[in-house]
Design a protein around this motif. Sequence first.
Motif, mmCIF file in Angstrom:
data_model
loop_
_atom_site.group_PDB
_atom_site.id
_atom_site.type_symbol
_atom_site.label_atom_id
_atom_site.label_comp_id
_atom_site.label_asym_id
_atom_site.label_seq_id
_atom_site.Cartn_x
_atom_site.Cartn_y
_atom_site.Cartn_z
ATOM 1 N N VAL A 1 43.776 40.289 46.780
ATOM 2 C CA VAL A 1 44.542 40.469 45.541
ATOM 3 C C VAL A 1 44.780 39.113 44.890
ATOM 4 O O VAL A 1 44.621 38.964 43.670
ATOM 5 N N GLN A 2 45.148 38.131 45.688
ATOM 6 C CA GLN A 2 45.379 36.794 45.146
ATOM 7 C C GLN A 2 44.093 36.193 44.584
ATOM 8 O O GLN A 2 44.108 35.511 43.558
ATOM 9 N N LEU B 1 41.508 37.962 43.355
ATOM 10 C CA LEU B 1 41.066 38.738 42.190
ATOM 11 C C LEU B 1 42.030 38.660 41.013
ATOM 12 O O LEU B 1 41.643 38.954 39.879
ATOM 13 N N GLN B 2 43.274 38.286 41.243
ATOM 14 C CA GLN B 2 44.282 38.269 40.184
ATOM 15 C C GLN B 2 43.859 37.433 38.981
ATOM 16 O O GLN B 2 43.980 37.904 37.850
ATOM 17 N N PRO B 3 43.362 36.228 39.164
ATOM 18 C CA PRO B 3 42.953 35.439 37.985
ATOM 19 C C PRO B 3 41.806 36.118 37.214
ATOM 20 O O PRO B 3 41.783 36.096 35.988
ATOM 21 N N ARG B 4 40.897 36.728 37.941
ATOM 22 C CA ARG B 4 39.771 37.411 37.278
ATOM 23 C C ARG B 4 40.243 38.634 36.494
ATOM 24 O O ARG B 4 39.770 38.892 35.393
ATOM 25 N N VAL B 5 41.173 39.385 37.080
ATOM 26 C CA VAL B 5 41.706 40.558 36.386
ATOM 27 C C VAL B 5 42.458 40.111 35.128
ATOM 28 O O VAL B 5 42.306 40.692 34.058
ATOM 29 N N SER B 6 43.241 39.062 35.251
ATOM 30 C CA SER B 6 43.973 38.526 34.099
ATOM 31 C C SER B 6 43.000 38.048 33.025
ATOM 32 O O SER B 6 43.198 38.309 31.832
ATOM 33 N N GLN B 7 41.947 37.356 33.453
ATOM 34 C CA GLN B 7 40.939 36.867 32.506
ATOM 35 C C GLN B 7 40.240 38.047 31.822
ATOM 36 O O GLN B 7 40.005 38.029 30.622
ATOM 37 N N ARG B 8 39.920 39.079 32.571
ATOM 38 C CA ARG B 8 39.269 40.274 32.013
ATOM 39 C C ARG B 8 40.168 40.936 30.975
ATOM 40 O O ARG B 8 39.718 41.318 29.899
ATOM 41 N N GLN C 1 44.101 42.165 52.440
ATOM 42 C CA GLN C 1 44.313 42.739 51.103
ATOM 43 C C GLN C 1 45.083 41.764 50.227
ATOM 44 O O GLN C 1 44.786 41.599 49.047
ATOM 45 N N SER C 2 46.055 41.120 50.812
ATOM 46 C CA SER C 2 46.866 40.161 50.066
ATOM 47 C C SER C 2 45.996 38.988 49.599
ATOM 48 O O SER C 2 46.113 38.535 48.458
#
Length: 136
Positions: A21-22, A24-31, A17-18
């Motif tokens: 999360v690491q 997906l974090q850039p993609r979520v921030s970009q979104r 999960q960690s």
Amino acid sequence: MMLPSGSEPSEHITRSQSVLVQALQPRVSQRLMLLQQMENKFGDQNKEKASQMQAAETAFKRNLSLLKDIEAAEKSLQTRIHPAPPPEVVSLETLYWASVEEYIPKWEQFLLGRAPYPIGVENQNEAETNIQNEAQ
């Protein structure tokens, strides 16, 4: 899938999960950043549209005012170019057209060949004689 030796399943899930999360974090921030940009652009478009509507309304009012001014100037020029005739002329015109309307049915019948000369033969003969005498 095999777990690495010496690790428990819950520890492996937490580590996975960690990692996810690491990743997906850039993609979520970009979104989130793209959503904010879209909201800003939409807001700007709404402001621009409102500004254009205001400008169009102002132009319409200005054009309407100019049109009224032009019509008033045209009317003023028309009255200067063609002033209203004196009351005597208007009275004569009214009497003339009343006379024309009175004689229309008589002349119509004469022109259709259904009635004699409408004003009287003696007046016509007298007028013709006067014209012939003047010509000589």
